[in-house]
Design a protein around this motif. Structure first.
Motif, short mmCIF file in Angstrom:
data_model
loop_
_atom_site.label_atom_id
_atom_site.label_comp_id
_atom_site.label_asym_id
_atom_site.label_seq_id
_atom_site.Cartn_x
_atom_site.Cartn_y
_atom_site.Cartn_z
N SER A 3 -12.55 -3.29 0.29
CA SER A 3 -12.59 -4.37 -0.82
C SER A 3 -12.39 -3.99 -2.09
N MET A 4 -11.43 -4.18 -3.12
CA MET A 4 -11.34 -3.86 -4.44
C MET A 4 -11.30 -5.00 -5.31
N LEU A 5 -12.31 -5.12 -6.06
CA LEU A 5 -12.12 -6.61 -6.94
C LEU A 5 -11.82 -6.40 -8.24
N PHE A 6 -10.74 -6.86 -8.83
CA PHE A 6 -10.26 -6.78 -10.10
C PHE A 6 -11.23 -7.83 -11.05
N VAL A 7 -11.42 -7.31 -12.20
CA VAL A 7 -12.16 -8.08 -13.31
C VAL A 7 -11.53 -7.86 -14.58
N PRO A 8 -11.30 -8.72 -15.25
CA PRO A 8 -10.54 -8.77 -16.63
C PRO A 8 -11.16 -7.82 -17.51
N GLY A 9 -10.57 -6.79 -18.23
CA GLY A 9 -11.28 -5.87 -19.30
C GLY A 9 -11.64 -6.69 -20.44
N ASP A 10 -11.34 -7.73 -20.65
CA ASP A 10 -11.96 -8.42 -21.96
C ASP A 10 -12.78 -9.47 -21.51
N ARG A 11 -13.34 -9.55 -20.40
CA ARG A 11 -14.71 -10.28 -19.84
C ARG A 11 -15.64 -9.57 -19.29
N PRO A 12 -16.42 -8.94 -20.43
CA PRO A 12 -17.56 -8.15 -19.86
C PRO A 12 -18.49 -8.71 -19.24
N GLU A 24 -16.66 -3.13 -2.65
CA GLU A 24 -16.69 -1.59 -2.43
C GLU A 24 -16.39 -0.81 -3.65
N ALA A 25 -15.59 -1.75 -4.38
CA ALA A 25 -15.04 -1.09 -5.65
C ALA A 25 -14.65 -2.25 -6.71
N VAL A 26 -15.08 -2.03 -7.82
CA VAL A 26 -14.74 -2.97 -9.00
C VAL A 26 -13.72 -2.26 -9.89
N ILE A 27 -12.66 -3.11 -10.01
CA ILE A 27 -11.58 -2.56 -11.14
C ILE A 27 -11.62 -3.23 -12.11
N VAL A 28 -11.98 -2.80 -13.44
CA VAL A 28 -11.81 -3.31 -14.60
C VAL A 28 -10.29 -3.07 -15.12
N ASP A 29 -9.70 -4.24 -15.27
CA ASP A 29 -8.15 -4.19 -15.46
C ASP A 29 -8.08 -4.38 -16.99
N LEU A 30 -6.99 -3.34 -17.63
CA LEU A 30 -6.56 -3.34 -18.81
C LEU A 30 -5.23 -3.56 -18.81
N GLU A 31 -4.66 -3.76 -17.64
CA GLU A 31 -3.38 -3.96 -17.71
C GLU A 31 -2.77 -5.52 -17.62
N ASP A 32 -2.38 -5.97 -16.55
CA ASP A 32 -1.74 -7.50 -16.43
C ASP A 32 -2.71 -8.38 -16.87
N ALA A 33 -4.11 -8.24 -16.56
CA ALA A 33 -5.18 -9.29 -16.85
C ALA A 33 -5.60 -9.40 -18.30
#
Length: 266
Positions: A3-12, A24-33
């Motif tokens: 599992s790789m979970l996206f979280v928006p980069g502007d929502r710390p 199992e991984a958290v992806i801080v998203d600086l792109e589409d989110a």
């Protein structure tokens, strides 16, 4: 990774919740989110968070965009475990990312016809850990209406390209219906059956379902335990379990299932 979970980069405020989700991984998203006008702010927020914490991946904008090099300044900071590259379409672009992050893993997102066409070359770049299927953008690029069987031929190509490149199994794209647990479970189980190793998530409630779908079942583990025991008793000679021939390929599959269970318990 299952599992790789996206979280928006502007929502710390969501970063820690994402890490506590079981993903199992958290992806801080600086792109589409992140909206274009908020990207500078998002990079600053992530850099500040990384000053005292660690253990996330960062999705950066595509290499051919103005935001890419600015994203990479943050993605190269200590505390970032790896980089997810949006809209990967060439091995040369991925090599640029791999060189910039000093041995940390790279996860190219295959989101276009060209990206899939060059997936094996992209996967062969030193530093690439696994390919990720960016199914939504891929649908848009090819004009595909549907995210089920309509995408299966392309999923199969990505699994094959990953194997030929010597990579871990690829990661499947998102399921956007956040509250449709049965639909998510079905999609994840189908992707696992096609040879994917995990799935992207867009909400913490999806994580447990995805982890379960990509983990071995008790039936599989019991079968694998008996296969390995029978193989040991036969000193490597072909034998039978439940009336079926057990050859070397079956033993390898059984050992992989047991190893997957051990990784999940680690």
């Amino acid at each position: 990774m299952r599992s790789m979970l996206f979280v928006p980069g502007d929502r710390p405020e969501r970063f820690e919740r994402a890490r506590a989700s079981g993903a199992e991984a958290v992806i801080v998203d600086l792109e589409d989110a992140v909206a274009p006008e908020a990207k500078l702010h998002a990079r600053g927020l992530l850099a500040g968070w990384l000053a005292s914490r660690s253990g996330v991946l960062v999705r950066v904008n595509a290499v051919n965009t103005a935001d890419f090099r600015k994203d990479m300044l943050v993605a190269s900071l200590p505390g970032v475990d790896g980089v997810v590259v949006a809209k990967a379409e060439s091995p040369e672009e991925i090599a640029v990312v791999a060189d910039a992050i000093s041995g940390r893993p790279v996860y190219p997102l295959i989101e276009s016809a060209l990206g899939l066409h060059r997936a094996r070359e992209i996967g062969a770049v030193k530093g690439v850990e696994a390919l990720i299927f960016g199914s939504m953008d891929f649908q848009a690029d090819l004009g595909i209406r549907g995210d089920g069987p309509e995408l299966d031929p392309y999923r199969a190509q990505l699994v094959l390209a990953s194997r030929l490149a010597g990579l871990s199994p690829p990661i499947d794209g998102v399921t956007v219906a956040i509250e449709n647990d049965n639909g998510l479970r079905s999609a994840a189980t189908w992707a696992r059956g096609m040879g994917f190793g995990g799935k992207l998530c867009i909400h913490p409630r999806q994580v447990a379902i995805v982890n379960e779908a990509f983990g071995p079942t008790m039936t599989e583990l019991n079968w694998a335990t008996r296969v390995v025991a029978a193989d040991a008793a036969s000193n490597g000679a072909a034998t039978r379990i439940d009336g079926q021939m057990v050859d070397r390929a079956i033993v390898v599959r059984a050992r992989n299932l047991l190893a997957q269970k051990e990784r999940g318990n680690a």
